[in-house]
Design a protein around this motif. Structure first.
Motif, PDB file in Angstrom:
ATOM      1  N   GLN A 183       0.795  -1.241   0.000  1.00 41.89           N
ATOM      2  CA  GLN A 183       0.000   0.000   0.000  1.00 41.89           C
ATOM      3  C   GLN A 183       0.825   1.287   0.000  1.00 41.89           C
ATOM      4  OE1 GLN A 183      -2.174   1.488   3.490  1.00 41.89           O
ATOM      5  NE2 GLN A 183      -1.737  -0.467   4.472  1.00 41.89           N
ATOM      6  N   LEU A 184       2.144   1.201   0.233  1.00 48.63           N
ATOM      7  CA  LEU A 184       2.953   2.420   0.132  1.00 48.63           C
ATOM      8  C   LEU A 184       3.439   2.659  -1.305  1.00 48.63           C
ATOM      9  CD1 LEU A 184       5.147   2.116   3.381  1.00 48.63           C
ATOM     10  CD2 LEU A 184       3.126   3.545   3.023  1.00 48.63           C
ATOM     11  N   SER A 185       3.068   1.763  -2.228  1.00 46.46           N
ATOM     12  CA  SER A 185       3.521   1.876  -3.617  1.00 46.46           C
ATOM     13  C   SER A 185       2.347   2.197  -4.539  1.00 46.46           C
ATOM     14  CB  SER A 185       4.155   0.560  -4.076  1.00 46.46           C
ATOM     15  OG  SER A 185       5.239   0.219  -3.241  1.00 46.46           O
ATOM     16  N   HIS A 186       2.614   3.054  -5.528  1.00 44.10           N
ATOM     17  CA  HIS A 186       1.549   3.444  -6.454  1.00 44.10           C
ATOM     18  C   HIS A 186       2.091   3.523  -7.875  1.00 44.10           C
ATOM     19  CE1 HIS A 186      -1.023   4.373  -3.051  1.00 44.10           C
ATOM     20  NE2 HIS A 186       0.040   4.931  -2.498  1.00 44.10           N
ATOM     21  N   GLY A 187       1.165   3.460  -8.842  1.00 39.96           N
ATOM     22  CA  GLY A 187       1.505   3.705 -10.241  1.00 39.96           C
ATOM     23  C   GLY A 187       2.592   2.774 -10.756  1.00 39.96           C
ATOM     24  N   PHE A 188       3.529   3.368 -11.491  1.00 37.63           N
ATOM     25  CA  PHE A 188       4.574   2.545 -12.083  1.00 37.63           C
ATOM     26  C   PHE A 188       5.491   1.925 -11.024  1.00 37.63           C
ATOM     27  CE2 PHE A 188       8.838   1.970 -13.891  1.00 37.63           C
ATOM     28  CZ  PHE A 188       8.532   1.007 -14.826  1.00 37.63           C
ATOM     29  N   HIS A 189       5.698   2.652  -9.927  1.00 41.00           N
ATOM     30  CA  HIS A 189       6.533   2.091  -8.862  1.00 41.00           C
ATOM     31  C   HIS A 189       5.941   0.788  -8.321  1.00 41.00           C
ATOM     32  CE1 HIS A 189       8.982   5.921  -7.676  1.00 41.00           C
ATOM     33  NE2 HIS A 189       9.154   5.547  -8.927  1.00 41.00           N
ATOM     34  N   LEU A 190       4.614   0.772  -8.203  1.00 42.16           N
ATOM     35  CA  LEU A 190       3.940  -0.447  -7.744  1.00 42.16           C
ATOM     36  C   LEU A 190       4.173  -1.585  -8.742  1.00 42.16           C
ATOM     37  CD1 LEU A 190       1.992  -2.065  -5.943  1.00 42.16           C
ATOM     38  CD2 LEU A 190       0.091  -1.026  -7.196  1.00 42.16           C
ATOM     39  N   LYS A 191       3.990  -1.280 -10.034  1.00 40.35           N
ATOM     40  CA  LYS A 191       4.189  -2.324 -11.062  1.00 40.35           C
ATOM     41  C   LYS A 191       5.622  -2.848 -11.036  1.00 40.35           C
ATOM     42  CE  LYS A 191       0.822  -0.648 -14.452  1.00 40.35           C
ATOM     43  NZ  LYS A 191       0.746   0.132 -15.703  1.00 40.35           N
ATOM     44  N   ALA A 192       6.580  -1.914 -10.915  1.00 42.45           N
ATOM     45  CA  ALA A 192       7.988  -2.319 -10.919  1.00 42.45           C
ATOM     46  C   ALA A 192       8.302  -3.186  -9.686  1.00 42.45           C
ATOM     47  CB  ALA A 192       8.890  -1.089 -10.949  1.00 42.45           C
ATOM     48  N   ARG A 193       7.746  -2.804  -8.531  1.00 37.00           N
ATOM     49  CA  ARG A 193       8.032  -3.572  -7.308  1.00 37.00           C
ATOM     50  C   ARG A 193       7.357  -4.941  -7.350  1.00 37.00           C
ATOM     51  NH1 ARG A 193       7.228   1.950  -3.884  1.00 37.00           N
ATOM     52  NH2 ARG A 193       9.268   2.844  -4.461  1.00 37.00           N
ATOM     53  N   GLU A 194       6.159  -4.997  -7.927  1.00 36.06           N
ATOM     54  CA  GLU A 194       5.501  -6.300  -8.063  1.00 36.06           C
ATOM     55  C   GLU A 194       6.296  -7.205  -9.002  1.00 36.06           C
ATOM     56  OE1 GLU A 194       0.810  -5.423  -7.043  1.00 36.06           O
ATOM     57  OE2 GLU A 194       1.516  -5.046  -9.091  1.00 36.06           O
ATOM     58  N   ALA A 195       6.815  -6.610 -10.077  1.00 39.18           N
ATOM     59  CA  ALA A 195       7.634  -7.396 -11.005  1.00 39.18           C
ATOM     60  C   ALA A 195       8.904  -7.883 -10.309  1.00 39.18           C
ATOM     61  CB  ALA A 195       7.989  -6.542 -12.228  1.00 39.18           C
ATOM     62  N   CYS A 196       9.494  -7.010  -9.512  1.00 40.89           N
ATOM     63  CA  CYS A 196      10.708  -7.360  -8.765  1.00 40.89           C
ATOM     64  C   CYS A 196      10.422  -8.498  -7.776  1.00 40.89           C
ATOM     65  CB  CYS A 196      11.222  -6.128  -8.039  1.00 40.89           C
ATOM     66  SG  CYS A 196      12.525  -6.471  -6.858  1.00 40.89           S
ATOM     67  N   TYR A 197       9.253  -8.419  -7.136  1.00 37.91           N
ATOM     68  CA  TYR A 197       8.854  -9.415  -6.138  1.00 37.91           C
ATOM     69  C   TYR A 197       8.834 -10.819  -6.743  1.00 37.91           C
ATOM     70  CZ  TYR A 197       6.075 -11.237  -2.192  1.00 37.91           C
ATOM     71  OH  TYR A 197       5.623 -11.930  -1.103  1.00 37.91           O
ATOM     72  N   ALA A 198       8.631 -10.888  -8.052  1.00 32.33           N
ATOM     73  CA  ALA A 198       8.530 -12.186  -8.727  1.00 32.33           C
ATOM     74  C   ALA A 198       9.896 -12.761  -9.119  1.00 32.33           C
ATOM     75  CB  ALA A 198       7.647 -12.045  -9.968  1.00 32.33           C
ATOM     76  N   ILE A 199      10.981 -11.976  -8.941  1.00 30.58           N
ATOM     77  CA  ILE A 199      12.308 -12.514  -9.307  1.00 30.58           C
ATOM     78  C   ILE A 199      12.707 -13.553  -8.269  1.00 30.58           C
ATOM     79  CG2 ILE A 199      14.719 -11.967  -9.842  1.00 30.58           C
ATOM     80  CD1 ILE A 199      13.898  -9.022 -10.126  1.00 30.58           C
ATOM     81  N   PRO A 200      12.959 -14.782  -8.709  1.00 35.02           N
ATOM     82  CA  PRO A 200      13.262 -15.815  -7.702  1.00 35.02           C
ATOM     83  C   PRO A 200      14.671 -15.679  -7.113  1.00 35.02           C
ATOM     84  CG  PRO A 200      13.207 -16.773  -9.915  1.00 35.02           C
ATOM     85  CD  PRO A 200      12.894 -15.324 -10.079  1.00 35.02           C
TER      86      PRO A 200
END
Lengths: 154, 188
Positions: B96-113
């Motif tokens: 919830q502290l992330s929004h917009g493109f930053h949120l998308k980038a962090r979600e993508a990062c979260y998926a890096i194994p």
């Protein structure tokens, strides 16, 4: 509207509120009252519209809890078999008998004297807590002290 | 003034919106914060605690309390991760502290194994904006939940380390840990 993290209130004002309650309702009930005060405060906290005097706000809640405790005690005098060992609360240490005399004062005087000497509030702040003018707060402290002194001399 | 009892009663009533506590790590004292939705913030030792907590009060809820018991799961998982015994975190992330493109980038990062790395350019592309390389870098630099959202797994094109909020020596340590390099132990 910037409110500090509640943890900060707990650390900065929690001990003052506890001292106030110890002087106001005695060391045994103080802990219960303190818990109730802090829980009430935490419930209401996000909706608080001012943050200028958080200590006064907490003491106002504490005063209501102290009144509740007094009413409950009048309704239900609970006899106990063993008197618990009293933890010496800071405000009680100088002279427990003196604070017992304070607790026998009528409501507003009791609150005013306790706020003045256990919580170290000035008269304007006392007025805000017990909802009267600064002059009335001063008068309540003066009258309360006079009664305590009379009882003391006796 | 029994603050542990107070925290217990507040938790039972559902009054703690943000619980935080300290967590030890091989590179100093971290502060972790959780909501009912998951871990919302992990701060390195160098970050000023008052500022971290005030930001949580402003942006999540002012009902912020130090409750170590609420962080037991996070602490255990981090310990296991630092010892090389855990490759993925079970505690969910509260984004919830992330929004917009930053949120998308962090979600993508979260998926890096564990053990894999991407470049900032690859991350930007996966997040849906291949040209937003700089923004992807910022999203990593200001990642509110480092380590768990593994921004240390994002490097410069060509293999340069890039930056890291906790200091480059920490990024190096984490990458070494994940590649099985013995140098992971060298920091101490």
């Amino acid at each position: 509207m910037k409110l500090p993290p509640f943890q900060m209130l707990l650390e900065e004002h929690g001990p003052d509120v506890h001292r106030y309650l110890a002087a106001r309702v005695g060391p045994i009930d103080a802990e219960d009252c303190w818990q109730e005060t802090m829980l009430s405060a935490l419930r209401a906290y996000p909706k608080l519209r001012h943050q200028s005097n958080l200590r006064g706000w907490l003491l106002r809640i504490a005063e209501r809890k102290a009144l509740d405790a007094h009413r409950a005690a009048k309704r239900l005098p609970v006899p106990v078999e063993h008197v618990p060992e009293q933890p010496a609360a800071a405000a009680e240490r100088p002279d427990p008998a003196l604070w017992r005399a304070v607790r026998r004062l009528p409501g507003k005087q009791r609150a005013a004297v306790t706020l003045r000497f256990a919580a170290d509030l000035d008269y304007a702040a006392i007025g805000r807590v017990i909802e009267c003018s600064e002059a009335a707060a001063r008068q309540n402290v003066r009258a309360g002290l006079a009664s305590v002194r009379r009882e003391w001399v006796r | 003034m029994n603050t542990a009892e107070f925290a217990r009663r507040a938790a039972a009533e559902g009054l703690i919106d943000v619980a935080y506590a300290g967590v030890d790590s091989p590179f100093g004292h971290l502060t972790a914060a959780v909501t009912d939705a998951g871990i919302v913030r992990l701060a390195f030792e160098g970050e000023e605690l008052d500022g971290v907590l005030q930001e949580l009060a402003d942006r999540v809820s002012p009902r912020v309390l130090e409750v170590p018991a609420k962080l037991d799961g996070v602490r255990r998982e981090l310990d296991e991760y630092f010892e090389g015994r855990r490759h993925a975190f079970q505690t969910p992330v509260d984004f919830q502290l992330s929004h917009g493109f930053h949120l998308k980038a962090r979600e993508a990062c979260y998926a890096i194994p564990f053990g894999k790395v991407l470049t900032y350019a690859e991350l930007a592309a996966i997040a849906g904006s291949p040209r937003a390389v700089r923004a992807a870098g910022q999203a990593m630099a200001r990642n509110p939940v480092p380590i768990v959202v593994p921004c240390h797994r994002v490097l410069r094109t060509g293999g340069g380390l890039g930056g890291y909020g906790g200091g480059l020596h920490v990024k190096r340590w984490l990458l070494d840990l994940e590649s099985g390099e013995p140098s992971a132990q060298r920091l101490f």
